[in-house]
Design a protein around this motif. Structure first.
Motif, PDB file in Angstrom:
ATOM      1  N   GLY A 129      10.896  18.885  58.146  1.00  0.00           N
ATOM      2  CA  GLY A 129      10.353  18.687  57.095  1.00  0.00           C
ATOM      3  C   GLY A 129      11.267  17.561  56.246  1.00  0.00           C
ATOM      4  N   TYR A 188       8.444  12.471  56.770  1.00  0.00           N
ATOM      5  CA  TYR A 188       7.226  12.992  56.795  1.00  0.00           C
ATOM      6  C   TYR A 188       6.294  12.293  58.078  1.00  0.00           C
ATOM      7  CZ  TYR A 188       7.227  14.679  51.975  1.00  0.00           C
ATOM      8  OH  TYR A 188       7.573  15.440  50.887  1.00  0.00           O
ATOM      9  N   VAL A 209       2.616  11.738  62.543  1.00  0.00           N
ATOM     10  CA  VAL A 209       2.431  11.887  61.160  1.00  0.00           C
ATOM     11  C   VAL A 209       2.561  13.448  60.513  1.00  0.00           C
ATOM     12  CG1 VAL A 209       1.273  11.370  59.060  1.00  0.00           C
ATOM     13  CG2 VAL A 209       1.713   9.634  60.646  1.00  0.00           C
ATOM     14  N   ASN A 210       3.132  13.937  59.649  1.00  0.00           N
ATOM     15  CA  ASN A 210       3.146  15.399  59.253  1.00  0.00           C
ATOM     16  C   ASN A 210       1.813  15.641  58.635  1.00  0.00           C
ATOM     17  OD1 ASN A 210       3.071  17.688  58.452  1.00  0.00           O
ATOM     18  ND2 ASN A 210       5.208  17.961  57.710  1.00  0.00           N
ATOM     19  N   SER A 211       0.771  16.132  58.981  1.00  0.00           N
ATOM     20  CA  SER A 211      -0.290  16.314  58.220  1.00  0.00           C
ATOM     21  C   SER A 211      -0.804  17.630  57.731  1.00  0.00           C
ATOM     22  CB  SER A 211      -1.647  16.052  59.078  1.00  0.00           C
ATOM     23  OG  SER A 211      -1.729  16.277  60.383  1.00  0.00           O
ATOM     24  N   GLN A 212       0.425  18.562  58.205  1.00  0.00           N
ATOM     25  CA  GLN A 212       0.550  19.973  57.664  1.00  0.00           C
ATOM     26  C   GLN A 212       0.494  19.651  55.968  1.00  0.00           C
ATOM     27  OE1 GLN A 212       0.288  22.957  58.653  1.00  0.00           O
ATOM     28  NE2 GLN A 212      -0.079  23.653  56.517  1.00  0.00           N
ATOM     29  N   PHE A 213       1.047  18.654  55.423  1.00  0.00           N
ATOM     30  CA  PHE A 213       0.995  18.385  53.914  1.00  0.00           C
ATOM     31  C   PHE A 213      -0.027  17.521  54.105  1.00  0.00           C
ATOM     32  CE2 PHE A 213       5.619  19.051  54.808  1.00  0.00           C
ATOM     33  CZ  PHE A 213       5.692  20.575  54.180  1.00  0.00           C
ATOM     34  N   LEU A 214      -1.283  17.574  53.802  1.00  0.00           N
ATOM     35  CA  LEU A 214      -2.491  16.746  54.175  1.00  0.00           C
ATOM     36  C   LEU A 214      -2.374  15.410  53.441  1.00  0.00           C
ATOM     37  CD1 LEU A 214      -5.031  16.849  55.909  1.00  0.00           C
ATOM     38  CD2 LEU A 214      -6.407  17.510  53.947  1.00  0.00           C
ATOM     39  N   LEU A 215      -2.324  15.515  51.828  1.00  0.00           N
ATOM     40  CA  LEU A 215      -2.476  14.490  51.094  1.00  0.00           C
ATOM     41  C   LEU A 215      -1.408  13.683  51.382  1.00  0.00           C
ATOM     42  CD1 LEU A 215      -4.213  14.725  48.256  1.00  0.00           C
ATOM     43  CD2 LEU A 215      -2.066  14.518  47.464  1.00  0.00           C
ATOM     44  N   ILE A 216      -0.054  14.104  51.331  1.00  0.00           N
ATOM     45  CA  ILE A 216       1.162  13.149  51.612  1.00  0.00           C
ATOM     46  C   ILE A 216       0.994  12.558  53.294  1.00  0.00           C
ATOM     47  CG2 ILE A 216       3.749  13.063  52.058  1.00  0.00           C
ATOM     48  CD1 ILE A 216       3.650  15.757  50.042  1.00  0.00           C
ATOM     49  N   LYS A 270      -1.935  11.701  54.674  1.00  0.00           N
ATOM     50  CA  LYS A 270      -2.835  10.803  54.371  1.00  0.00           C
ATOM     51  C   LYS A 270      -2.201   9.364  53.793  1.00  0.00           C
ATOM     52  CE  LYS A 270      -7.003  13.086  54.856  1.00  0.00           C
ATOM     53  NZ  LYS A 270      -8.483  12.693  55.082  1.00  0.00           N
ATOM     54  N   PHE A 291     -10.010  12.063  45.697  1.00  0.00           N
ATOM     55  CA  PHE A 291      -9.152  11.585  46.634  1.00  0.00           C
ATOM     56  C   PHE A 291      -9.740  11.963  48.163  1.00  0.00           C
ATOM     57  CE2 PHE A 291      -5.735  12.563  49.726  1.00  0.00           C
ATOM     58  CZ  PHE A 291      -5.168  11.144  49.527  1.00  0.00           C
ATOM     59  N   PHE A 348      -0.629   9.763  65.603  1.00  0.00           N
ATOM     60  CA  PHE A 348      -0.973  11.151  66.096  1.00  0.00           C
ATOM     61  C   PHE A 348      -0.754  12.052  64.942  1.00  0.00           C
ATOM     62  CE2 PHE A 348      -0.224   9.324  70.066  1.00  0.00           C
ATOM     63  CZ  PHE A 348      -1.326   9.813  70.731  1.00  0.00           C
ATOM     64  N   ALA A 360       0.905  15.397  63.549  1.00  0.00           N
ATOM     65  CA  ALA A 360       1.664  16.538  64.321  1.00  0.00           C
ATOM     66  C   ALA A 360       1.314  17.640  63.444  1.00  0.00           C
ATOM     67  CB  ALA A 360       3.263  16.100  63.871  1.00  0.00           C
ATOM     68  N   PHE A 361       1.432  18.731  63.856  1.00  0.00           N
ATOM     69  CA  PHE A 361       0.992  20.055  63.145  1.00  0.00           C
ATOM     70  C   PHE A 361      -0.574  19.843  62.911  1.00  0.00           C
ATOM     71  CE2 PHE A 361       5.186  18.699  61.502  1.00  0.00           C
ATOM     72  CZ  PHE A 361       5.943  18.957  62.609  1.00  0.00           C
ATOM     73  N   ASN A 362      -0.889  20.612  62.136  1.00  0.00           N
ATOM     74  CA  ASN A 362      -2.322  20.535  61.616  1.00  0.00           C
ATOM     75  C   ASN A 362      -3.094  19.305  62.082  1.00  0.00           C
ATOM     76  OD1 ASN A 362      -4.852  20.929  60.046  1.00  0.00           O
ATOM     77  ND2 ASN A 362      -3.941  20.182  58.259  1.00  0.00           N
ATOM     78  N   LEU A 422      -6.512  18.073  60.861  1.00  0.00           N
ATOM     79  CA  LEU A 422      -6.497  17.626  59.610  1.00  0.00           C
ATOM     80  C   LEU A 422      -7.530  18.556  58.453  1.00  0.00           C
ATOM     81  CD1 LEU A 422      -6.932  13.792  60.023  1.00  0.00           C
ATOM     82  CD2 LEU A 422      -4.631  15.042  59.451  1.00  0.00           C
ATOM     83  N   TYR A 471      -4.265  23.557  55.952  1.00  0.00           N
ATOM     84  CA  TYR A 471      -3.557  22.830  54.930  1.00  0.00           C
ATOM     85  C   TYR A 471      -3.005  23.769  53.526  1.00  0.00           C
ATOM     86  CZ  TYR A 471      -2.941  19.726  50.847  1.00  0.00           C
ATOM     87  OH  TYR A 471      -2.677  18.925  49.612  1.00  0.00           O
ATOM     88  N   PHE A 503       4.244  21.160  48.535  1.00  0.00           N
ATOM     89  CA  PHE A 503       3.375  21.146  49.842  1.00  0.00           C
ATOM     90  C   PHE A 503       2.215  19.953  49.401  1.00  0.00           C
ATOM     91  CE2 PHE A 503       0.591  24.331  48.148  1.00  0.00           C
ATOM     92  CZ  PHE A 503      -0.650  23.943  48.600  1.00  0.00           C
ATOM     93  N   ARG A 529       7.606  25.467  57.237  1.00  0.00           N
ATOM     94  CA  ARG A 529       8.205  24.819  58.154  1.00  0.00           C
ATOM     95  C   ARG A 529       8.484  25.782  59.578  1.00  0.00           C
ATOM     96  NH1 ARG A 529       9.291  22.582  53.825  1.00  0.00           N
ATOM     97  NH2 ARG A 529      10.269  20.409  53.545  1.00  0.00           N
ATOM     98  N   MET A 554       4.988  24.502  61.361  1.00  0.00           N
ATOM     99  CA  MET A 554       5.469  23.212  61.709  1.00  0.00           C
ATOM    100  C   MET A 554       6.493  23.698  62.953  1.00  0.00           C
ATOM    101  SD  MET A 554       5.912  21.503  58.044  1.00  0.00           S
ATOM    102  CE  MET A 554       7.389  20.354  58.354  1.00  0.00           C
TER     103      MET A 554
END
Lengths: 389, 384
Positions: A95, A98, A123-130, A132, B125, B173, B175-177, B180, B185, B314, B343, B347
């Motif tokens: 982490g 990003y 791209v780390n989309s676990q933090f969805l908003l960031i 994007k 958003f 791509f 990564a993780f989720n 989307l 999330y 987050f 994490r 992740m």
């Protein structure tokens, strides 16, 4: 014992709010402190310099130039270059970055040969908003770079006019217009929904605690002795006035003091706020009178009000919520209120379009009537006799 | 008082207290179904968009069909002017407007680079991003087709042209989720907050309630008679056991139920759960010792929930939050816990990467544990 008059009861309610230290805090500095805290989290408004990493396997002029383009994007900052992918992936998992961009070998050569090399980004989309934000910043930076390369190529290959060279590299131009939130400023987007949700939590908690204070000081029987309907009504009116003033302060902080654009009619917005105050107080008084216990009542109130934001439809659209979610949503006053607020603030919708929401808010008079009935039941001596037998 | 006596009395105090049972078991189970509810569709799809086609050529209608075909948006209305589209947008609560300019096709043929306009409601958003994504992807596909056609017309082979329409391609791509999804999330982070907050409330209600009893002086205050360390041990172990089971319910059953990815290995997960529950239990017991009444713990914890969610990093990058705020909240176990669990479990970070968060939790546990000892000891002295 002479019965207390209605005005005397109201005076009693105000005295309670001003003299109980917890209730007093709850109507004065706590809302202010929480509001300022939440606002200051988003005060910067736009995410800048989000850390990303690159793995440059080419180390050529082209690859360095791409990295500089990413770094020049206001949303991104290239903080690390990795020698191999595994290091980069480890940092992505930890982490600290990003996104991880992989620039392949022979990037320079293949670009010159015209055989379309591929750059890969994770791209780390676990933090969805960031995620994007990073995603669109990367796309934008990349297309800026690609157009630069292609225009150069087109100019070299004989297209002498800049416009034509640009057009053949990018045949269709696009222009995007964010409506109602021109800077796509997150402060406005989220805070204008968070504050009403917070306000509802505060109102519900205040109502439960105010009932609990009377139970603690006098006992419900004694408190309701001079007329249960009168006592509960007096309390609710006082709390509604307090909640309305608090809500109005939050609104004026956003749309007057901070000067966020507000296109609608204040009269519609404030009427909605008033009805929402009534609705929240009446729902909370029902929760207390149903449990008649401070801790259990507040736990229920917490379960009821805390997830309000999730159901408002601001973070996730209502049109994509399933039926059970929409049913629960319709039971929370703030989700009706927020629709009125957004339609007023954003585009000053005529009153007619907000009638369904106003109607929904009016239904919340039902919990108030139920709590009056419950108060009567609690106060009636028959119940006491029943319990003795 | 021996261990067994304290144990019995503690268990009775917890399991005979309806407010604690309601908050701890009721809260955790209720929220496990309620919170994912609004997001169960995972991603917004087929958002309604109005099109203003000022060109009316075959090409522009192809574009309309391409936009309609994207999973993100759906054309539901057609307007003849921008003004009409705007009023449609407000009245029908649409998500976006697409404007195809006059002479779109002609300009494209003449190499004049026409401009498509997309508009979306940016106060939502996620909706805004999705609408733009859909419209832009259709626009790009059309642009690529035009480019390939031109290259073929200027003599390149179709195969080559299809490969070479862009100088450098960027493949992004997730990564993780990967999907989307919104559940993936929000839920992993919110669940940590729910476990943390209901534990604080439960332990706080117990302690606050015992303070009330002490003030009225009616009930046997076994908790002041037992040795400080024995009482703390028993109470912490009981809460930790209850919450370990609830953690297993969340990380096991609920994650499976909503098919949320989970990457952590069982032992490492437990290794991280240990200081999380320990520090949270101590903080809850501390709240209970400090607050004079039961419901006040619930109040404080309830009010802290939104600030904690948004300051934890987050939703909104920590780097954009004022430094003072991020530093103060580091002492609350939920902040390192959310960051650590995300994490570790979402992740797939190595345990070494979250070692500092793990240490931070132990530090919190040490701090709140010793404060609990001090306060309880002080209370006991006054009582005697």
């Amino acid at each position: 014992m002479s019965a207390l008059s209605f005005t005397a009861m109201q005076r009693r309610e105000w005295r309670l709010l001003l003299h109980d230290p917890w209730l007093f805090s709850l109507i004065t500095w706590i809302p202010m402190a929480l509001g300022v805290f939440l606002w200051s989290i988003f005060a910067q408004g736009i995410a800048r310099d989000l850390p990303i990493g690159v793995v440059d396997l080419d180390k050529s002029q082209v690859s360095r130039s791409i990295i500089r383009t990413y770094d020049a994007s206001p949303a991104l900052q290239v903080i690390k270059g990795f020698a191999d992918i595994s290091q980069g992936v480890a940092e992505l998992r930890a982490g600290t970055i990003y996104a991880l961009v992989l620039l392949p070998e022979n990037l320079d050569k293949n670009t010159t040969l015209g055989s379309t090399p591929e750059v890969t980004a994770f791209v780390n989309s676990q933090f969805l908003l960031i995620g994007k934000v990073v995603n669109s910043a990367l796309l934008q930076a990349q297309s800026t770079f690609t157009v630069k390369v292609e225009v150069k190529k087109n100019l070299f290959s004989g297209q002498s006019v800049m416009d034509a060279a640009l057009s053949s590299s990018l045949p269709i131009g696009t222009q995007t217009t964010p409506l109602f939130n021109i800077n796509t400023n997150y402060a406005q987007f989220l805070v204008s929904a968070i504050l009403p949700a917070l306000w509802q939590i505060l109102t519900v908690a205040l109502t439960v605690l105010s009932f609990a204070a009377d139970k603690r000081r006098l006992g419900l029987q004694v408190w309701l002795a001079d007329g249960p309907v009168k006592a509960v009504t007096a309390k609710c009116i006082t709390l509604i006035v307090v909640a309305f003033c608090q809500g109005a302060l939050f609104l004026s902080a956003m749309y007057i003091w901070l000067g966020w654009p507000m296109h609608g009619a204040w009269s519609i917005l404030l009427s909605a706020l008033f009805l929402t105050s009534v609705a929240s107080v009446s729902a909370a008084s029902l929760l207390f009178l149903a449990t008649r216990d401070a801790a259990r009542g507040l736990s229920l109130a917490a379960a009821y009000a805390a997830p309000g934001l999730a159901f408002m439809g601001v973070t996730f659209p209502v049109s994509d919520m399933t039926l059970p979610a929409r049913i629960w949503r319709s039971l929370i006053p703030i989700s009706h209120y927020i629709e009125i607020q957004l339609s007023q603030v954003n585009y000053g919708a005529p009153f007619v379009t907000t009638i369904p929401q106003f109607k929904a808010l009016l239904y919340f008079i039902v919990p108030l009537l139920l709590s009056l009935v419950l108060a009567k039941v609690v106060a009636s001596p028959r119940k006491v006799a029943g319990e003795v037998v | 008082m021996n261990w067994w006596d304290i144990c019995k009395k503690e268990l009775k105090a917890i399991f005979k207290n309806p407010a604690i049972l309601l908050t701890v078991f009721g809260g955790v189970i209720f929220y496990s179904f309620l919170y994912p509810l609004p997001y169960s569709e995972q991603i917004p799809r087929e958002l309604k968009v109005v099109v203003v086609n000022l060109d009316n050529s075959q090409m522009s209608r192809t574009l309309e069909r391409m936009v309609d075909a994207t999973p993100q948006v759906q054309l539901v209305a057609r307007a003849h002017s921008l003004a009409e589209a705007q009023s449609d947008f407000v009245l029908k609560k649409l998500a976006g407007i697409l404007v195809i300019p006059e002479n779109f096709y002609l300009d494209l043929l003449q190499n004049k680079r026409p401009t498509l306009s997309f508009a979306g409601d940016a106060s939502y958003f996620l909706v805004y991003g999705t609408v733009l994504e859909g419209m832009a992807s259709a626009g790009q596909t059309l642009a690529a087709q035009v480019k390939v056609t031109r290259m073929v017309m200027s003599g390149q082979s179709m195969v080559l042209a299809a490969e070479q329409y862009s100088a450098i391609k960027l493949n992004i791509f997730s990564a993780f989720n990967e999907t989307l999804g919104y559940v993936n999330y929000v839920i992993p982070a919110i669940f940590i907050l729910i476990l943390h907050h209901t534990l604080l409330m439960g332990a706080g209600i117990l302690g606050g309630g015992q303070n009330e009893e002490l003030a009225t002086g009616t009930v046997d205050c076994y908790w002041l008679k037992a040795p400080v360390w024995k009482l703390l041990c028993v109470r912490t172990v009981i809460f930790m056991t209850i919450y370990w089971l609830l953690c297993m319910y969340y990380f096991g059953f609920v994650f499976e139920f909503y098919s949320i990815p989970h990457l952590a290995d069982f032992h490492q997960l437990n290794l991280f759960i240990l200081p999380f529950l320990l520090s949270t239990s101590f903080l809850g017991i501390l709240l209970g010792l400090l607050l004079p009444r039961r419901e006040l713990a619930t109040l404080l914890v309830l009010l802290s929930s939104m600030p904690m969610v948004f300051a934890s990093g987050f939703v909104w990058p920590t780097s954009a939050v004022p430094g003072g705020i991020t530093q103060i909240i580091q002492l609350i176990p939920v902040i390192p816990a959310i960051n650590g669990f995300l994490r570790l479990n979402q992740m797939g970070a190595a345990f070494g990467d979250i070692l500092s968060l793990w240490n931070q939790l132990w530090l919190c546990a040490g701090l709140y544990g010793s404060l609990c000892c001090l306060l309880l000891w002080n209370k006991k002295r006054k009582f005697q």
